[in-house]
Each structure stands twice: as C-alpha cells, then as structure tokens.
Write a protein that holds these residues in place. Structure first.
Motif, PDB file in Angstrom:
ATOM      1  N   VAL A 134      15.014 -30.665   8.736  1.00  0.00           N
ATOM      2  CA  VAL A 134      15.335 -31.543   9.216  1.00  0.00           C
ATOM      3  C   VAL A 134      15.390 -32.732   8.617  1.00  0.00           C
ATOM      4  N   ILE A 135      16.108 -33.601   9.077  1.00  0.00           N
ATOM      5  CA  ILE A 135      16.214 -34.801   9.572  1.00  0.00           C
ATOM      6  C   ILE A 135      16.556 -35.738  10.181  1.00  0.00           C
ATOM      7  N   LEU A 136      15.576 -36.571  10.674  1.00  0.00           N
ATOM      8  CA  LEU A 136      15.639 -37.512  11.653  1.00  0.00           C
ATOM      9  C   LEU A 136      15.601 -38.689  11.363  1.00  0.00           C
ATOM     10  N   GLY A 137      16.191 -39.759  12.189  1.00  0.00           N
ATOM     11  CA  GLY A 137      15.527 -40.448  12.802  1.00  0.00           C
ATOM     12  C   GLY A 137      15.369 -41.336  13.416  1.00  0.00           C
ATOM     13  N   MET A 138      14.373 -42.484  13.495  1.00  0.00           N
ATOM     14  CA  MET A 138      13.698 -42.934  14.321  1.00  0.00           C
ATOM     15  C   MET A 138      13.907 -44.635  13.935  1.00  0.00           C
ATOM     16  N   ALA A 139      13.963 -45.044  14.902  1.00  0.00           N
ATOM     17  CA  ALA A 139      14.568 -46.874  14.723  1.00  0.00           C
ATOM     18  C   ALA A 139      14.917 -47.056  13.237  1.00  0.00           C
ATOM     19  N   SER A 140      13.954 -47.652  12.326  1.00  0.00           N
ATOM     20  CA  SER A 140      15.093 -48.149  10.885  1.00  0.00           C
ATOM     21  C   SER A 140      14.207 -46.935   9.635  1.00  0.00           C
ATOM     22  N   GLU A 141      13.428 -46.188  10.219  1.00  0.00           N
ATOM     23  CA  GLU A 141      12.685 -45.314   9.718  1.00  0.00           C
ATOM     24  C   GLU A 141      13.797 -43.700   9.776  1.00  0.00           C
ATOM     25  N   LEU A 142      13.465 -42.778   8.456  1.00  0.00           N
ATOM     26  CA  LEU A 142      13.600 -41.662   8.706  1.00  0.00           C
ATOM     27  C   LEU A 142      12.914 -40.539   8.475  1.00  0.00           C
ATOM     28  N   LEU A 143      12.474 -39.335   9.088  1.00  0.00           N
ATOM     29  CA  LEU A 143      11.692 -38.399   8.583  1.00  0.00           C
ATOM     30  C   LEU A 143      12.471 -37.057   7.978  1.00  0.00           C
ATOM     31  N   ILE A 144      12.030 -35.864   6.836  1.00  0.00           N
ATOM     32  CA  ILE A 144      12.566 -35.495   6.391  1.00  0.00           C
ATOM     33  C   ILE A 144      11.502 -34.052   6.938  1.00  0.00           C
ATOM     34  N   LEU A 145      11.521 -33.120   7.268  1.00  0.00           N
ATOM     35  CA  LEU A 145      10.773 -31.969   7.833  1.00  0.00           C
ATOM     36  C   LEU A 145      11.376 -30.560   7.391  1.00  0.00           C
ATOM     37  N   GLN A 146      10.868 -29.700   6.863  1.00  0.00           N
ATOM     38  CA  GLN A 146      11.197 -28.123   6.404  1.00  0.00           C
ATOM     39  C   GLN A 146      10.507 -27.473   7.381  1.00  0.00           C
ATOM     40  N   LEU A 147      11.869 -26.598   7.351  1.00  0.00           N
ATOM     41  CA  LEU A 147      11.844 -25.412   8.554  1.00  0.00           C
ATOM     42  C   LEU A 147      11.465 -24.587   8.325  1.00  0.00           C
ATOM     43  N   GLU A 148      10.659 -23.803   8.843  1.00  0.00           N
ATOM     44  CA  GLU A 148       9.087 -22.347   7.852  1.00  0.00           C
ATOM     45  C   GLU A 148       9.566 -20.907   9.421  1.00  0.00           C
ATOM     46  N   LYS A 149       9.711 -20.186   8.868  1.00  0.00           N
ATOM     47  CA  LYS A 149       9.676 -19.338   9.872  1.00  0.00           C
ATOM     48  C   LYS A 149       7.773 -18.893  10.753  1.00  0.00           C
ATOM     49  N   PRO A 150       7.529 -18.926  12.234  1.00  0.00           N
ATOM     50  CA  PRO A 150       7.647 -18.460  12.896  1.00  0.00           C
ATOM     51  C   PRO A 150       5.969 -17.772  11.866  1.00  0.00           C
ATOM     52  N   ALA A 151       4.128 -17.682  11.460  1.00  0.00           N
ATOM     53  CA  ALA A 151       3.624 -16.938  11.143  1.00  0.00           C
ATOM     54  C   ALA A 151       3.748 -15.307  12.090  1.00  0.00           C
ATOM     55  N   THR A 199      15.556 -40.549  17.245  1.00  0.00           N
ATOM     56  CA  THR A 199      16.655 -40.706  17.985  1.00  0.00           C
ATOM     57  C   THR A 199      18.164 -40.050  17.443  1.00  0.00           C
ATOM     58  N   VAL A 200      18.688 -40.012  15.991  1.00  0.00           N
ATOM     59  CA  VAL A 200      19.550 -38.623  15.274  1.00  0.00           C
ATOM     60  C   VAL A 200      18.901 -37.624  14.528  1.00  0.00           C
ATOM     61  N   LEU A 201      18.694 -36.597  14.594  1.00  0.00           N
ATOM     62  CA  LEU A 201      18.690 -35.316  13.776  1.00  0.00           C
ATOM     63  C   LEU A 201      19.861 -34.052  13.451  1.00  0.00           C
ATOM     64  N   VAL A 202      19.833 -34.217  12.247  1.00  0.00           N
ATOM     65  CA  VAL A 202      20.575 -33.263  11.583  1.00  0.00           C
ATOM     66  C   VAL A 202      19.806 -31.907  10.966  1.00  0.00           C
ATOM     67  N   VAL A 203      20.458 -31.281  10.897  1.00  0.00           N
ATOM     68  CA  VAL A 203      19.545 -29.856  10.051  1.00  0.00           C
ATOM     69  C   VAL A 203      20.564 -28.928   9.101  1.00  0.00           C
ATOM     70  N   HIS A 204      20.446 -29.336   7.883  1.00  0.00           N
ATOM     71  CA  HIS A 204      21.041 -28.825   6.646  1.00  0.00           C
ATOM     72  C   HIS A 204      19.801 -27.632   6.260  1.00  0.00           C
ATOM     73  N   ASP A 205      20.636 -26.397   6.453  1.00  0.00           N
ATOM     74  CA  ASP A 205      19.897 -25.403   5.307  1.00  0.00           C
ATOM     75  C   ASP A 205      18.492 -24.934   6.237  1.00  0.00           C
ATOM     76  N   ASN A 206      17.545 -25.124   5.638  1.00  0.00           N
ATOM     77  CA  ASN A 206      16.103 -25.503   6.545  1.00  0.00           C
ATOM     78  C   ASN A 206      15.270 -27.186   6.391  1.00  0.00           C
TER      79      ASN A 206
END
Length: 90
Positions: free
Chosen positions: A73-90, A64-71
């Motif tokens: 991604v901080i993602l809000g899901m209900a009462s949880e946060l998920l942090i993903l690292q962006l990588e360039k495509p292979a 429901t909420v998405l923020v990107v800083h550097d590479n």
C-alpha cells in the motif's frame, strides 16, 4: 457497499470518524478487500465478502491518496509517502 448486479445495498462499512478520502481494492489471501483512509489518521482494511473490518493502522496524518500494488500500500499524506506491507490476517 453495493451489490451492483442486484442494485441493492449489501452492507455499510463503519469505523472512520471523519471523511474518507481514498479507497483501493486488493486481493489478500484470495479474498477481495477494500483499503480506506481519510482525515481520522487511520488506514483500515475491510474484507468485502464478510463486510468486516480486519485491521486498523494509525498514521500521523490523514491520508489523501491510496494505491495498492501486489501486497504493498502506498499512501500519500500531505507532502509525505507511507509504504505499508499487507499481510493476511492471523
């Protein structure tokens, strides 16, 4: 996707199977990308130059909420946060 200078539609990004609740823009390998999430349980990364989907990540809840800083991604899901690292495509 719209060309704001020309005021015309440039492309339609299709792939989500439900509502899209959040969009963020980031530079990956020097190219503009959109990162989207919604109630279909996916995070999608779109190359905005080619209008192509470059990756799909499945998540346990819709985002429901998405923020990107550097590479990071901080993602809000209900009462949880998920942090993903962006990588360039292979």
């Amino acid at each position: 996707m719209w060309d704001l200078e020309a005021g015309t539609e440039r492309a339609v990004l299709t792939g989500h199977t439900g509502w899209v609740f959040a969009v963020a823009v980031a530079q990956i390998d020097g190219r503009s990308h959109a990162i989207t999430t919604g109630d279909d349980g996916t995070v999608r990364v779109w190359d905005l130059i080619s209008a192509r989907l470059t990756s799909v990540t499945y998540i346990p809840l819709g985002g429901t909420v998405l923020v990107v800083h550097d590479n990071t991604v901080i993602l809000g899901m209900a009462s949880e946060l998920l942090i993903l690292q962006l990588e360039k495509p292979a």
